[in-house]
Every structure is written in structure tokens, then in C-alpha cells.
Design a protein around this motif. Structure first.
Motif, mmCIF file in Angstrom:
data_model
loop_
_atom_site.group_PDB
_atom_site.id
_atom_site.type_symbol
_atom_site.label_atom_id
_atom_site.label_comp_id
_atom_site.label_asym_id
_atom_site.label_seq_id
_atom_site.Cartn_x
_atom_site.Cartn_y
_atom_site.Cartn_z
ATOM 1 N N ASN A 1 -2.019 12.236 -1.804
ATOM 2 C CA ASN A 1 -3.490 11.747 -1.124
ATOM 3 C C ASN A 1 -3.876 10.813 -1.597
ATOM 4 O O ASN A 1 -4.288 10.218 -1.784
ATOM 5 C CB ASN A 1 -4.135 12.780 -1.447
ATOM 6 C CG ASN A 1 -4.038 14.514 -0.480
ATOM 7 O OD1 ASN A 1 -3.716 13.891 0.294
ATOM 8 N ND2 ASN A 1 -4.667 15.294 -0.878
ATOM 9 N N ARG B 1 1.762 4.908 -0.088
ATOM 10 C CA ARG B 1 1.597 6.171 -0.378
ATOM 11 C C ARG B 1 1.490 7.127 -1.084
ATOM 12 O O ARG B 1 2.915 7.596 -1.421
ATOM 13 C CB ARG B 1 0.921 6.792 0.712
ATOM 14 C CG ARG B 1 0.760 7.865 0.811
ATOM 15 C CD ARG B 1 0.086 8.093 2.674
ATOM 16 N NE ARG B 1 -1.149 9.901 2.441
ATOM 17 C CZ ARG B 1 -2.439 8.893 3.058
ATOM 18 N NH1 ARG B 1 -2.815 7.879 2.996
ATOM 19 N NH2 ARG B 1 -3.604 9.822 3.119
ATOM 20 N N ARG C 1 1.093 -1.598 0.291
ATOM 21 C CA ARG C 1 0.173 -0.096 0.009
ATOM 22 C C ARG C 1 0.736 1.232 -0.045
ATOM 23 O O ARG C 1 0.404 2.144 1.043
ATOM 24 C CB ARG C 1 -1.059 -0.024 1.105
ATOM 25 C CG ARG C 1 -2.441 -0.891 1.224
ATOM 26 C CD ARG C 1 -2.797 -0.794 1.945
ATOM 27 N NE ARG C 1 -3.586 -2.144 2.241
ATOM 28 C CZ ARG C 1 -3.859 -3.404 3.069
ATOM 29 N NH1 ARG C 1 -2.242 -3.567 3.069
ATOM 30 N NH2 ARG C 1 -4.288 -4.654 2.846
ATOM 31 N N VAL D 1 -3.314 6.795 -2.096
ATOM 32 C CA VAL D 1 -3.294 5.344 -1.817
ATOM 33 C C VAL D 1 -3.013 4.102 -3.061
ATOM 34 O O VAL D 1 -3.960 3.803 -2.873
ATOM 35 C CB VAL D 1 -3.255 4.717 -0.845
ATOM 36 C CG1 VAL D 1 -2.793 3.157 0.583
ATOM 37 C CG2 VAL D 1 -3.715 6.111 0.381
#
Length: 124
Positions: free
Chosen positions: A61, A58, A56, A63
Motif C-alpha cells: 500500500n 509501489r 514511483r 508508494v
């Protein structure tokens, strides 16, 4: 914890530096999955699938979420695939012919190759 599947491949595939992909000839190049080392590794995944995990990352903003295999065999397959890609890119730069690199880009990625090998093992 090492398994028999890992130990038989250790001398053949250790790092990305020892991977030698064939140089494309006549604007054709074999798919990385036909490499003898890749076939040997892919043959082990039907009986002993590699582990996988969710990633996951990032970016600001956003992900991104994706699942991928992990471990020694995945790393070895990635090194083999990358070596084939490097040779295809070098061929493109030397000749200006994009066909070999395009074929490499159309070849399955490592996750897809593992999934295909697992599926073939289930059918066989």
C-alpha cells in the motif's frame, strides 16, 4: 542520440565488468568521486546535465516517490561507485576492519555527486 560527452567516455567505461577500483591499503580508500573516470564524467555534467525522471515504485500500500538522473553517464557513475563499494566490502571481509566500508557508505551517492558537479560548474 549520442553527444560528444558520451562518445569520449565509451571506450573507457563500457560495463560494470570493466571497472577496477583500487584495493584499499592501510585501511584507507579513495572516494569513488576521485576516480579519473568519474571525474571525467562529472566534468561533463556542468555544461550538459543528464536527464532525470521521477520514479514511483509501489510496495504493497506504500508508494515511494523519488527523482533521479538517468542515462549513460548516470549508469557509468553507478558502476564506478558500485565497484568501489565492492572493494571496500571485500576489504572488510578480509580484514574485519569496518572503517573503509564506513567511509564508502558516507561518500556521496551518484545523484549528490552530479548535483555537486553542477553546482561547482555554476560557481566557476
Amino acid at each position: 542520440m549520442a553527444t560528444a560527452a558520451h562518445s569520449i567516455l565509451a571506450p573507457a567505461v563500457q560495463t560494470a565488468d570493466c571497472i577496477n577500483a583500487p584495493t584499499p591499503a592501510n585501511d584507507t580508500a579513495p572516494c569513488w568521486t576521485t576516480d579519473r573516470r568519474a571525474r571525467a564524467i562529472l566534468a561533463t555534467v556542468a555544461a550538459h546535465p543528464p536527464h532525470g525522471e521521477w520514479h514511483r515504485p509501489r510496495f504493497g500500500n506504500t508508494v515511494d516517490e523519488y527523482w533521479t538522473y538517468v542515462g549513460y553517464r548516470f549508469d557509468c557513475l553507478t558502476a564506478i561507485r558500485d565497484a568501489y563499494g565492492q572493494k571496500a566490502l571485500e576489504h572488510y571481509h578480509a580484514t574485519g576492519n569496518f572503517a573503509v566500508f564506513s567511509a564508502y557508505c558516507d561518500a556521496p551517492n551518484v545523484n549528490d555527486a552530479i548535483e555537486a558537479a553542477r553546482e561547482a560548474g555554476r560557481e566557476g
